[in-house]
Write a protein that holds these residues in place. Structure first.
Motif, PDB file in Angstrom:
ATOM      1  N   TYR A   9       0.614  -0.805   0.352  1.00  0.00           N
ATOM      2  CA  TYR A   9      -0.002   0.211  -0.380  1.00  0.00           C
ATOM      3  C   TYR A   9       0.749   1.314  -0.344  1.00  0.00           C
ATOM      4  O   TYR A   9       1.376   1.369   0.376  1.00  0.00           O
ATOM      5  N   LYS A  18       5.167   3.148   3.634  1.00  0.00           N
ATOM      6  CA  LYS A  18       4.482   2.360   2.837  1.00  0.00           C
ATOM      7  C   LYS A  18       4.196   0.842   3.668  1.00  0.00           C
ATOM      8  O   LYS A  18       4.572   0.798   4.948  1.00  0.00           O
ATOM      9  N   MET A  21      -0.908  -4.781   2.537  1.00  0.00           N
ATOM     10  CA  MET A  21      -2.011  -4.992   2.565  1.00  0.00           C
ATOM     11  C   MET A  21      -2.798  -6.366   1.627  1.00  0.00           C
ATOM     12  O   MET A  21      -2.110  -6.353   0.723  1.00  0.00           O
ATOM     13  N   THR A  23      -5.786  -7.589   0.823  1.00  0.00           N
ATOM     14  CA  THR A  23      -7.747  -7.777   0.377  1.00  0.00           C
ATOM     15  C   THR A  23      -8.361  -8.460   0.714  1.00  0.00           C
ATOM     16  O   THR A  23      -7.731  -9.924  -0.691  1.00  0.00           O
ATOM     17  N   TRP A 127      -9.867  -5.561   3.884  1.00  0.00           N
ATOM     18  CA  TRP A 127      -8.664  -5.375   3.880  1.00  0.00           C
ATOM     19  C   TRP A 127      -8.262  -5.105   5.533  1.00  0.00           C
ATOM     20  O   TRP A 127      -9.312  -4.625   6.024  1.00  0.00           O
ATOM     21  N   ARG A 129      -4.466  -3.738   6.800  1.00  0.00           N
ATOM     22  CA  ARG A 129      -2.757  -3.277   6.159  1.00  0.00           C
ATOM     23  C   ARG A 129      -2.031  -3.899   7.787  1.00  0.00           C
ATOM     24  O   ARG A 129      -2.300  -4.002   9.219  1.00  0.00           O
TER      25      ARG A 129
END
Length: 138
Positions: A9, A18, A21, A23, A127, A129
């Motif tokens: 991400y 960054k 991630m 999904t 999602w 992260r």
């Protein structure tokens, strides 16, 4: 190493860089999505401690995140592991700490596993992260 459904991400993460991630697409079937990092210098007798920041969106709670440190012997059998499961994510990053793990005798490899389990077909996009992952071996 990353599996299907994982990406980087590129918008700012919790530490200003960054984040990883995962999904879960709408209608995605039950299954496990994982990525792993080998923990260098995790020799028998050493202590491994992991802290990381996690955020997510799982309104229908079709998925859950699991963070695991696992020690394997030469044949791939699990000798010891510690884990933390998050079923209700925060939309903002929250720090999660795993219990310390003392690396057992016979350990050949140790890994940090970031996993997202799809527990039931997703009704909407979800999602997760993961950011600011700190692996401390002492």
């Amino acid at each position: 190493a990353q599996g299907k459904g994982w990406s980087i991400y590129t918008k700012a993460g919790s530490d200003g860089s960054k984040s990883a991630m995962c999904t879960v697409e709408k209608g995605e079937p039950v299954g496990l999505k994982a990525c792993a990092k080998m923990i260098n210098k995790a020799d028998p007798g050493w202590i491994v401690k992991v802290d990381l920041d996690i955020a997510g969106k799982a309104k229908s709670q079709s998925s859950a995140a699991k963070i695991t440190v696992v020690c394997l012997d030469a044949t791939g059998n699990i000798l010891q592991e510690v884990e933390k499961v998050i079923t209700v994510p925060s939309s903002e990053f929250k720090t999660v700490s795993l219990p310390e793990l003392i690396v057992p005798p016979g350990t050949v490899d140790a890994y940090l596993m970031l996993m997202v389990e799809v527990k039931k077909p997703a009704k909407s996009k979800e999602w997760w992260r993961f950011d600011n992952v700190l692996i401390n071996v002492k």
